[in-house]
Structures are given as structure tokens and as C-alpha cells.
Write an enzyme that holds these catalytic residues in place. Structure first.
Site, PDB file in Angstrom:
ATOM      1  N   ASP A 101     -12.053  14.137  19.707  1.00  0.00           N
ATOM      2  CA  ASP A 101     -13.516  14.063  19.765  1.00  0.00           C
ATOM      3  C   ASP A 101     -13.983  12.721  20.362  1.00  0.00           C
ATOM      4  O   ASP A 101     -15.137  12.598  20.769  1.00  0.00           O
ATOM      5  CB  ASP A 101     -14.121  14.253  18.363  1.00  0.00           C
ATOM      6  CG  ASP A 101     -13.510  13.344  17.310  1.00  0.00           C
ATOM      7  OD1 ASP A 101     -12.313  13.012  17.411  1.00  0.00           O
ATOM      8  OD2 ASP A 101     -14.236  12.942  16.372  1.00  0.00           O
ATOM      9  N   TYR A 124      -9.207   3.960  24.039  1.00  0.00           N
ATOM     10  CA  TYR A 124      -8.495   5.130  23.494  1.00  0.00           C
ATOM     11  C   TYR A 124      -9.102   6.418  24.065  1.00  0.00           C
ATOM     12  O   TYR A 124      -8.379   7.272  24.597  1.00  0.00           O
ATOM     13  CB  TYR A 124      -8.599   5.111  21.963  1.00  0.00           C
ATOM     14  CG  TYR A 124      -8.149   6.373  21.283  1.00  0.00           C
ATOM     15  CD1 TYR A 124      -6.798   6.716  21.226  1.00  0.00           C
ATOM     16  CD2 TYR A 124      -9.070   7.234  20.666  1.00  0.00           C
ATOM     17  CE1 TYR A 124      -6.382   7.885  20.576  1.00  0.00           C
ATOM     18  CE2 TYR A 124      -8.661   8.387  20.022  1.00  0.00           C
ATOM     19  CZ  TYR A 124      -7.321   8.714  19.982  1.00  0.00           C
ATOM     20  OH  TYR A 124      -6.908   9.867  19.350  1.00  0.00           O
TER      21      TYR A 124
HETATM   22  N1  LIG Z   1      -5.849  11.339  13.472  1.00  0.00           N
HETATM   23  C1  LIG Z   1      -7.036  11.787  13.854  1.00  0.00           C
HETATM   24  O1  LIG Z   1      -8.011  11.708  13.093  1.00  0.00           O
HETATM   25  C2  LIG Z   1      -7.220  12.414  15.206  1.00  0.00           C
HETATM   26  C3  LIG Z   1      -8.517  12.765  15.593  1.00  0.00           C
HETATM   27  C4  LIG Z   1      -8.701  13.362  16.838  1.00  0.00           C
HETATM   28  C5  LIG Z   1      -7.614  13.615  17.650  1.00  0.00           C
HETATM   29  N2  LIG Z   1      -6.357  13.256  17.265  1.00  0.00           N
HETATM   30  C6  LIG Z   1      -5.247  13.535  18.176  1.00  0.00           C
HETATM   31  O2  LIG Z   1      -4.346  14.401  17.505  1.00  0.00           O
HETATM   32  C7  LIG Z   1      -3.007  14.118  17.909  1.00  0.00           C
HETATM   33  C8  LIG Z   1      -2.146  13.857  16.684  1.00  0.00           C
HETATM   34  O3  LIG Z   1      -2.675  12.753  15.953  1.00  0.00           O
HETATM   35  P1  LIG Z   1      -2.063  12.306  14.550  1.00  0.00           P
HETATM   36  O4  LIG Z   1      -3.183  12.116  13.612  1.00  0.00           O
HETATM   37  O5  LIG Z   1      -0.931  13.201  14.162  1.00  0.00           O
HETATM   38  O6  LIG Z   1      -1.511  10.865  14.960  1.00  0.00           O
HETATM   39  P2  LIG Z   1      -0.308  10.028  14.345  1.00  0.00           P
HETATM   40  O7  LIG Z   1      -0.074  10.378  12.924  1.00  0.00           O
HETATM   41  O8  LIG Z   1      -0.604   8.623  14.742  1.00  0.00           O
HETATM   42  O9  LIG Z   1       0.933  10.575  15.162  1.00  0.00           O
HETATM   43  C9  LIG Z   1       1.159  10.245  16.480  1.00  0.00           C
HETATM   44  C10 LIG Z   1       2.647  10.205  16.670  1.00  0.00           C
HETATM   45  O10 LIG Z   1       2.912   9.782  18.015  1.00  0.00           O
HETATM   46  C11 LIG Z   1       3.962   8.856  17.964  1.00  0.00           C
HETATM   47  N3  LIG Z   1       3.972   7.991  19.120  1.00  0.00           N
HETATM   48  C12 LIG Z   1       3.228   6.883  19.370  1.00  0.00           C
HETATM   49  N4  LIG Z   1       3.594   6.334  20.526  1.00  0.00           N
HETATM   50  C13 LIG Z   1       4.605   7.096  21.017  1.00  0.00           C
HETATM   51  C14 LIG Z   1       5.405   7.024  22.174  1.00  0.00           C
HETATM   52  N5  LIG Z   1       5.284   6.043  23.055  1.00  0.00           N
HETATM   53  N6  LIG Z   1       6.342   7.972  22.350  1.00  0.00           N
HETATM   54  C15 LIG Z   1       6.516   8.968  21.454  1.00  0.00           C
HETATM   55  N7  LIG Z   1       5.804   9.086  20.351  1.00  0.00           N
HETATM   56  C16 LIG Z   1       4.849   8.144  20.132  1.00  0.00           C
HETATM   57  C17 LIG Z   1       3.732   8.082  16.687  1.00  0.00           C
HETATM   58  O11 LIG Z   1       4.907   7.422  16.308  1.00  0.00           O
HETATM   59  P3  LIG Z   1       4.827   6.006  15.518  1.00  0.00           P
HETATM   60  O12 LIG Z   1       4.060   6.261  14.290  1.00  0.00           O
HETATM   61  O13 LIG Z   1       6.238   5.642  15.335  1.00  0.00           O
HETATM   62  O14 LIG Z   1       4.094   5.087  16.481  1.00  0.00           O
HETATM   63  C18 LIG Z   1       3.339   9.216  15.741  1.00  0.00           C
HETATM   64  O15 LIG Z   1       4.465   9.811  15.158  1.00  0.00           O
HETATM   65  C19 LIG Z   1      -3.119  12.954  18.893  1.00  0.00           C
HETATM   66  O16 LIG Z   1      -3.163  13.461  20.191  1.00  0.00           O
HETATM   67  C20 LIG Z   1      -4.449  12.315  18.567  1.00  0.00           C
HETATM   68  O17 LIG Z   1      -4.986  11.658  19.693  1.00  0.00           O
HETATM   69  C21 LIG Z   1      -6.147  12.665  16.049  1.00  0.00           C
END
Ligand SMILES: NC(=O)c1ccc[n+]([C@@H]2O[C@H](COP(=O)([O-])OP(=O)(O)OC[C@H]3O[C@@H](n4cnc5c(N)ncnc54)[C@H](OP(=O)(O)O)[C@@H]3O)[C@@H](O)[C@H]2O)c1
Length: 300
Positions: A101, A124
Site C-alpha cells: 500500500d 521503500y
Molecule cells: N509487513 C507489512 O506490513 C507489509 C505491508 C505491505 C506490504 N508488504 C509486503 O509483503 C511482503 C512480505 O512482507 P513481510 O511482512 O513478510 O516482510 P518480512 O517479515 O520483513 O520478510 C521479508 C523477508 O525477506 C527477506 N529478505 C530481505 N532482504 C533479502 C534479500 N536481499 N534476499 C533474500 N531475502 C531477503 C528477509 O530476511 P531477513 O529478515 O533475514 O532480512 C525476510 O525474511 C513484502 O513484499 C512487503 O513489501 C508488507
């Protein structure tokens, strides 16, 4: 059906692996196993595999750090998804890529549709929008799923933070003037298989639990649900903070560092397209939060 999930150690990626493990032929990569910043390694590892669906739940999600590590944000959130799209296209597979979002500026006061113009106000958001563009430029059969305010049991988020603070303190606060919809990772995991088939519409799709709230309302509902589930708390109510407080070091709640990046004040995603495509609507965020607390807190 063989599915590869990148970001299997993250909040969403781990929920997807948990849901699909017994239903599909799954391979998952966590950050240590596949680094999206190393594009040669990504090509080398994925080119050697066969799969029908490639899911990218990995991202550089630290919104503030993206401001100061812009190049890294664009490498991981924009360039790498383009490479994943190319690899998937070459294999005749569908890429499902997650976005946010935060591609919107937050100036609208009605739910954002897939047709609304994205206009990110943070590095971001910019990097995630560039990732969407790179994925869809490769092939419009790929799918970009925008989600908001994720929560789930695989990695703590706002909701777990406020419950913990309410267990330790008489007084807790959260921002009352920033609005979106919390979305349960389990709900995403349940709905996504409808889109595994490449015959089903590609492009951009919004998915979020229904309704809208501020962080304060979200936190208050979480505490109410905890009370209902018999989870002991010291705090009963969530006080109001202003968004502007988050940029001032002394005002930040929970000892949190002040925010560097700008965030959209309103980023509710419309699930109308999802409803039209599937004939179903996501449940409300209140139902999803209540379910989460019943499952993962009342047992404790
Ligand atoms: N969280 C939210 O509220 C939210 C809201 C809107 C959209 N999203 C989107 O939803 C998706 C999932 O988000 P999430 O909440 O699951 O995020 P998350 O918990 O931060 O998970 C992201 C994962 O990506 C890994 N990562 C980071 N850098 C990397 C790299 N260079 N190579 C490979 N893996 C890497 C992280 O590993 P490390 O932890 O080891 O860095 C983590 O395991 C993302 O696309 C995010 O942009 C999230």
C-alpha cells in the site's frame, strides 16, 4: 504443482510455506539460502530448478533504512523482481510478487483501486513500485499482489508489540491519524492458490482484510480480543498518538526510534477487483484479528 517460495523466513513467506507444505511440492528459500542482492546467485539457483509458480515474499522491508540505503532498496525491491520475472517467463511459470500500500501517497480518502495512480512518498515505496513495473514489463501474465499492514504468527508485528506492551505497562499508545487495514498472512495464504493458474488474470491485484482503522483502533481491538480470550493485560485502553509524534524522538512509544521515512496517512486498499474475480470477499480485519488472538494468544 511445484512452487518455489522466496522469503520463506519472513512473516508472509513462512505463512505460505506452512499452508502449502502438505498440499503442493514446495521449495522455500530464506535470506541465507538465496540473497536477492546477488543476482548471479539468484539466476544460478533458480535456472537449475523447475517450477510452475514462483512466489516472491522477500523484500527489503525496513522503511526507514530504505531512505539511507536507497541503492540496496532498489536492488532488492526493484531489480531482483525483474530478474525473477524473466526466470519465470523463460520457464513458462507464473511469478506472484508481493507489493505494498506504500506505493500510494495517502492523499485519497476512499479505498485505493488498482487503477489509481501510484505516487510513493518514500524510498521503500518508490523501490517497490519500480519492482512492480519491472515484473509486469516482463510479462503481463505475472501477478503483483499489493497487501497492507501484515500480521501473522511467524514474525511479530504491530499487534504483537502492542499486546506485549499492554502486558508490561498500565499505559499504551498508538497512532490515531494513520489509516489502512490490517491483513492476516493466513488469509493471504488461503486465497492465493486461486491465482496459481496462469490462465487466471495477471496484473495488479489488491488484497486486504475488509474495513479500515487507525493503529490506535487496531491496538484497542487487539486488547479487547485478548481480554475476551483471557489473556492477562495491565493496560485496558490504547491512548492516541499523532503521526507527527513519530518523528520526534522523545514522543515515540515503546522506546521506538523516530521515523525517518514519510508514510501515507491513508492507504486502504480496495478489494473490489478481488471480489469480482473470485466471487468472494476478504473477511473484516476485526474478524481476522480476533481469530489470530484466539489461535495464538489464548493458548498461552
Ligand atoms: N509487513 C507489512 O506490513 C507489509 C505491508 C505491505 C506490504 N508488504 C509486503 O509483503 C511482503 C512480505 O512482507 P513481510 O511482512 O513478510 O516482510 P518480512 O517479515 O520483513 O520478510 C521479508 C523477508 O525477506 C527477506 N529478505 C530481505 N532482504 C533479502 C534479500 N536481499 N534476499 C533474500 N531475502 C531477503 C528477509 O530476511 P531477513 O529478515 O533475514 O532480512 C525476510 O525474511 C513484502 O513484499 C512487503 O513489501 C508488507
Amino acid at each position: 504443482m511445484r512452487i518455489v517460495i522466496i522469503g520463506s523466513g519472513g512473516r508472509l513467506g513462512a505463512a505460505l510455506v506452512g499452508e502449502y507444505r502438505d498440499k503442493y511440492d514446495i521449495a522455500g528459500f530464506n535470506h541465507a539460502q538465496l540473497d536477492l542482492a546477488n543476482l548471479d546467485d539468484v539466476r544460478g539457483k533458480l535456472d537449475a530448478m523447475s517450477f510452475d509458480v514462483l512466489i516472491n515474499a522477500a523484500a527489503f522491508t525496513n522503511v526507514d533504512l530504505c531512505e539511507t540505503e536507497r541503492d540496496r532498496a532498489f536492488l532488492i525491491n526493484a531489480e531482483a523482481p525483474g530478474v525473477l520475472a524473466k526466470i519465470a517467463s523463460d520457464k513458462g511459470a507464473r511469478l506472484i510478487h508481493f507489493s505494498t500500500d506504500y506505493v500510494f501517497d495517502g492523499e485519497k480518502r476512499a479505498p485505493y483501486t488498482e487503477e489509481d495512480r501510484a505516487n510513493p512518498i518514500s524510498a521503500y515505496g518508490e523501490s517497490k513500485l519500480a519492482g512492480e513495473t519491472n515484473v509486469l514489463a516482463m510479462e503481463n501474465g505475472h501477478l503483483v499482489v499489493r497487501v497492507s499492514w501484515l500480521f501473522g504468527h511467524d514474525r511479530p508485528s504491530f499487534i504483537d508489540g502492542i499486546i506485549k506492551r499492554a502486558q508490561e505497562n498500565e499505559q499504551v499508545d498508538a497512532i490515531a491519524d494513520k489509516f489502512s487495514a490490517p491483513t492476516y498472512t493466513n488469509d493471504i495464504a488461503h486465497m492465493l492458490p486461486q491465482f496459481f493458474d496462469r490462465g487466471v488474470a495477471g496484473g495488479i491485484l489488491h488484497f486486504a482484510n475488509a474495513g479500515k482503522c487507525s493503529w490506535q483502533e487496531y491496538g484497542q481491538w487487539a486488547l479487547n480480543c485478548c481480554r475476551e480470550a483471557g489473556v492477562p493485560l495491565k493496560a485496558r485502553t490504547v491512548g492516541a498518538l499523532r503521526l507527527s509524534d513519530m518523528t520526534r524522538p522523545r514522543q515515540c512509544s515503546g522506546g521506538q526510534a523516530p521515523w525517518v521515512a514519510r508514510r501515507p496517512v491513508y492507504s486502504v486498499l480496495s478489494a473490489a477487483k478481488y471480489a469480482e474475480l473470485t466471487g468472494t470477499s476478504p473477511r473484516t480485519w476485526r474478524d481476522a484479528v480476533a481469530d489470530y488472538i484466539r489461535r495464538f494468544y489464548s493458548k498461552k
